[in-house]
Design a protein around this motif. Sequence first.
Motif, mmCIF file in Angstrom:
data_model
loop_
_atom_site.group_PDB
_atom_site.id
_atom_site.type_symbol
_atom_site.label_atom_id
_atom_site.label_comp_id
_atom_site.label_asym_id
_atom_site.label_seq_id
_atom_site.Cartn_x
_atom_site.Cartn_y
_atom_site.Cartn_z
ATOM 1 N N MET A 64 -0.635 21.820 -9.041
ATOM 2 C CA MET A 64 -1.284 20.651 -9.584
ATOM 3 C C MET A 64 -0.788 19.412 -8.842
ATOM 4 N N GLU A 65 -1.671 18.475 -8.589
ATOM 5 C CA GLU A 65 -1.365 17.279 -7.828
ATOM 6 C C GLU A 65 -0.735 16.203 -8.718
ATOM 7 N N ASN A 66 0.318 15.532 -8.207
ATOM 8 C CA ASN A 66 0.938 14.431 -8.943
ATOM 9 C C ASN A 66 0.032 13.209 -8.911
ATOM 10 N N LYS A 67 -0.117 12.573 -10.042
ATOM 11 C CA LYS A 67 -0.904 11.352 -10.131
ATOM 12 C C LYS A 67 0.051 10.168 -10.134
ATOM 13 N N THR A 68 -0.371 9.073 -9.509
ATOM 14 C CA THR A 68 0.446 7.875 -9.474
ATOM 15 C C THR A 68 -0.183 6.811 -10.348
ATOM 16 N N LYS A 69 0.607 6.292 -11.260
ATOM 17 C CA LYS A 69 0.164 5.221 -12.135
ATOM 18 C C LYS A 69 0.869 3.940 -11.692
ATOM 19 N N LYS A 70 0.142 2.845 -11.685
ATOM 20 C CA LYS A 70 0.730 1.568 -11.303
ATOM 21 C C LYS A 70 0.873 0.679 -12.527
ATOM 22 N N THR A 71 1.997 -0.042 -12.577
ATOM 23 C CA THR A 71 2.221 -1.006 -13.645
ATOM 24 C C THR A 71 2.629 -2.338 -13.021
ATOM 25 N N LEU A 72 2.315 -3.395 -13.707
ATOM 26 C CA LEU A 72 2.601 -4.735 -13.227
ATOM 27 C C LEU A 72 4.049 -5.097 -13.509
ATOM 28 N N ALA A 73 4.733 -5.629 -12.501
ATOM 29 C CA ALA A 73 6.137 -6.021 -12.647
ATOM 30 C C ALA A 73 6.300 -7.477 -12.214
ATOM 31 N N VAL A 74 7.238 -8.169 -12.840
ATOM 32 C CA VAL A 74 7.506 -9.576 -12.534
ATOM 33 C C VAL A 74 9.009 -9.786 -12.430
ATOM 34 N N ASN A 75 9.421 -10.484 -11.383
ATOM 35 C CA ASN A 75 10.811 -10.910 -11.263
ATOM 36 C C ASN A 75 10.828 -12.418 -11.536
ATOM 37 N N THR A 76 11.185 -12.806 -12.754
ATOM 38 C CA THR A 76 11.138 -14.218 -13.130
ATOM 39 C C THR A 76 12.146 -15.063 -12.351
ATOM 40 N N ALA A 77 13.189 -14.458 -11.820
ATOM 41 C CA ALA A 77 14.165 -15.198 -11.021
ATOM 42 C C ALA A 77 13.540 -15.713 -9.729
ATOM 43 N N TRP A 78 12.544 -15.011 -9.210
ATOM 44 C CA TRP A 78 11.868 -15.416 -7.983
ATOM 45 C C TRP A 78 10.682 -16.335 -8.248
ATOM 46 N N CYS A 79 10.189 -16.355 -9.475
ATOM 47 C CA CYS A 79 8.989 -17.118 -9.833
ATOM 48 C C CYS A 79 9.283 -18.613 -9.859
ATOM 49 N N LYS A 80 8.429 -19.386 -9.171
ATOM 50 C CA LYS A 80 8.564 -20.844 -9.158
ATOM 51 C C LYS A 80 7.576 -21.514 -10.105
ATOM 52 N N GLY A 81 6.771 -20.701 -10.800
ATOM 53 C CA GLY A 81 5.856 -21.246 -11.793
ATOM 54 C C GLY A 81 4.625 -21.924 -11.233
ATOM 55 N N CYS A 82 4.190 -21.538 -10.056
ATOM 56 C CA CYS A 82 3.024 -22.177 -9.445
ATOM 57 C C CYS A 82 1.714 -21.802 -10.147
ATOM 58 N N GLY A 83 1.667 -20.618 -10.768
ATOM 59 C CA GLY A 83 0.486 -20.188 -11.506
ATOM 60 C C GLY A 83 -0.623 -19.591 -10.668
ATOM 61 N N ILE A 84 -0.399 -19.418 -9.378
ATOM 62 C CA ILE A 84 -1.434 -18.859 -8.496
ATOM 63 C C ILE A 84 -1.816 -17.449 -8.939
#
Length: 70
Positions: A1-21
């Motif tokens: 059986m083939e492995n399926k890959t699921k993607k999830t959204l991740a955020v590193n708030t230490a790197w975020c400058k809050g630009c909102g783009i």
Amino acid sequence: MENKTKKTLAVNTAWCKGCGICAAFCPQGVLELKKQKVFVAKPEKCVTCGLCEMRCPDYAVWLEEEKDDD
């Protein structure tokens, strides 16, 4: 059986400058700004399109791959 890959959204708030783009480019409104940092407000709505990841100038938002061993 083939492995399926699921993607999830991740955020590193230490790197975020809050630009909102990333939030502006999200077609589902998944990301929001709180105290000048981005956070995943509606993870269940994420369609893993990757627009946020492509637009973040600080690499603070990305899609992580999780292997499903079913």
